[in-house]
Design a protein around this motif. Structure first.
Motif, short mmCIF file in Angstrom:
data_model
loop_
_atom_site.label_atom_id
_atom_site.label_comp_id
_atom_site.label_asym_id
_atom_site.label_seq_id
_atom_site.Cartn_x
_atom_site.Cartn_y
_atom_site.Cartn_z
N UNK A 186 0.05 14.35 5.34
CA UNK A 186 0.11 15.44 4.07
C UNK A 186 0.99 14.92 3.20
N UNK A 187 2.45 14.58 3.33
CA UNK A 187 3.08 14.40 3.01
C UNK A 187 3.06 12.98 2.15
N UNK A 188 2.10 12.47 2.48
CA UNK A 188 2.07 11.08 1.23
C UNK A 188 0.81 11.69 0.24
N UNK A 189 0.19 12.13 1.01
CA UNK A 189 -0.94 12.50 -0.05
C UNK A 189 0.26 13.74 -0.88
N UNK A 190 0.23 14.04 -0.77
CA UNK A 190 1.45 15.13 -1.70
C UNK A 190 2.50 14.32 -2.34
N UNK A 191 2.63 13.64 -1.92
CA UNK A 191 3.65 12.23 -3.10
C UNK A 191 2.96 11.84 -4.06
N UNK A 192 1.92 11.56 -3.56
CA UNK A 192 0.88 11.25 -4.64
C UNK A 192 0.02 12.23 -5.56
N UNK A 193 -0.43 13.30 -5.22
CA UNK A 193 -0.69 14.25 -5.72
C UNK A 193 0.67 14.76 -6.41
N UNK A 194 1.43 15.18 -6.31
CA UNK A 194 2.27 15.41 -7.88
C UNK A 194 3.42 14.19 -7.67
N UNK A 195 2.96 13.65 -8.02
CA UNK A 195 3.75 12.37 -8.75
C UNK A 195 5.48 11.82 -8.33
N UNK A 196 5.40 11.98 -6.87
CA UNK A 196 6.54 12.03 -6.08
C UNK A 196 7.92 12.62 -6.89
#
Length: 427
Positions: A186-196
């Motif tokens: 989930x954390x990796x998905x959110x990093x990608x979705x919100x552009x880090x």
């Protein structure tokens, strides 16, 4: 790119260098067969008198843009490349507009028609029109390339298998959704979705925390659509406040956060829903079809030091990718799907009432909408030479679109260089 070559019987030969094509055209040994993709026909050559090398079509399917490359198997040279922009979303919007007009008309009872319900059958393998158009575009270009180039095989990027299902066939429910690395995934998905970046202040390169846009204490869930990335200070400052209150002084940020939080994964779903149907249709061509995962494509591209583009990804699809790819000088042909016109004969206003009727014929004075023409305007405000697409009117005044501007032009100034075929081209 290389130029496609046909023999005098229109059989495909090896593509040639553009300089060689110009020489053949200048000497009268060849003539132009097609403008996009550029193809010549040799006047005195047959396939029996020529040496032909095997070529492979490599496809990187996408939801919005698909990359296609033609690679000569022996030398690893990418002879041709295309990037095809699909119109799936446009088709979906048009169908939804038609649906709303029909429903509104039925509800107003301007005429009676019994609503249909569960009385329509669909053939096996049916796909929604927005997805079917993506597959049809790829099929069309594979068929065209096979007519212009000696193709012996096809490579297609196919997403990886469901490894959880393979390891444990009886996995289901929450266990399937979470998996062994639930929090990390989930954390990796959110990093990608919100552009880090922090969703609220935009800071980068700091430790991020998972933030609930609508706080759990206010009834928010832990679904991914309610999660975003936040730096520690923003997370503490927001607390359990509604996001509208926290960002009331930043309306642009609020609009972006709410829009991005609800952004669907329809692009990934579209590729996922069409991948096997595309494979079946490519397999039905009779050519051997090689499939490769996205990870294999990325590995091939990274190890060969190739920049990421849709067409370069296509050259790296599958295990058949040569150790040395020759991509220097290749400029892809940009292809945009435009459709073949509308079947709708009656135009309506915003309330669904008819206001105009389209003529039945599609041609006027030898032209049709979508033709690529060369205009040589002699006088007036727009005097000059232009190349662009036309939209016909049933009077001697057509609309020419070129270079981002549109103006009216008389058909006598126009010369067709490429007939409308449902696509728009740019190099």
């Amino acid at each position: 790119m290389r130029v496609f070559v046909l023999d005098k019987n229109l059989k495909p030969l090896d593509p040639c260098h553009p300089a060689r094509a110009r020489e053949l055209l200048t000497k009268g040994k060849a003539c132009v067969y097609r403008r996009y993709p550029f193809t010549i026909v040799l006047q005195d050559r047959t396939i029996e008198d020529s040496v032909i090398h095997p070529h492979r079509i490599k496809i990187d399917p996408g939801s919005k843009v698909t990359g296609i490359a033609v690679v000569q198997e022996e030398t690893g040279r990418a002879t041709n490349a295309l990037e095809i922009s699909h119109r799936g979303q446009q088709i979906k919007d048009a169908l939804e507009s038609r649906r709303s007009l029909r429903r509104g008309r039925r509800n107003r009872k301007t005429r009676y028609r019994k609503p249909r319900f569960l009385n329509r059958t669909r053939k096996a393998g049916w796909l929604p029109p927005s997805l079917e158009s993506r597959i049809a575009n790829i099929e069309t270009w594979v068929r065209r390339i096979r007519k212009l180039c000696p193709v012996t095989a096809i490579s297609q990027e196919l997403v990886r298998f469901d490894l959880q299902q393979i390891e444990n066939p009886e996995i289901s429910g929450v266990e399937y959704q979470q998996g062994e690395l639930f929090g990390f995934e989930v954390k990796e998905y959110l990093l990608t979705k919100w552009g880090r970046k922090c969703a609220y202040c935009g800071i980068e390169n700091v430790p991020f925390e998972i933030e609930h846009i609508l706080a759990k204490s206010k009834g928010g869930s832990s679904r991914v659509s309610n999660l975003c990335l936040s730096c520690h200070s923003c997370n503490q400052a927001k607390g359990n406040k509604p996001v509208e209150e926290f960002l009331k002084k930043k309306p642009e940020v609020l609009k972006r956060v709410l829009a991005q939080a609800k952004a669907p994964l329809k692009d990934a779903a579209a590729v996922n829903a069409t991948r096997w149907e595309l494979y079946r249709r490519l397999y039905s061509t009779g050519l051997p079809v090689e499939v490769g995962s996205g990870g294999r494509t990325k590995f091939n591209r990274k190890t060969r030091g190739i920049e990421k583009h849709h067409w370069t990804d296509a050259t790296c699809v599958g295990a058949s990718t040569p150790e040395r790819l020759l991509l220097k000088g290749v400029k892809p042909l940009i292809v945009k799907a435009k459709g073949h016109g509308r079947r709708q004969r009656c135009g309506t206003d915003r309330y669904g009432f008819p206001i105009r009727h389209a003529p039945a014929q599609k041609f006027f004075m030898g032209f049709q909408t979508g033709d690529l023409v060369k205009a040589n305007v002699l006088t007036g405000k727009y005097a000059g030479t232009y190349t662009g697409r036309i939209a016909i009117r049933f009077k001697p005044s057509f609309k020419l679109t070129t270079g981002g501007k549109s103006f009216d032009v008389h058909p006598k100034y126009l010369k067709t260089i490429h007939r409308a075929d449902g696509y728009e081209y740019a190099s």
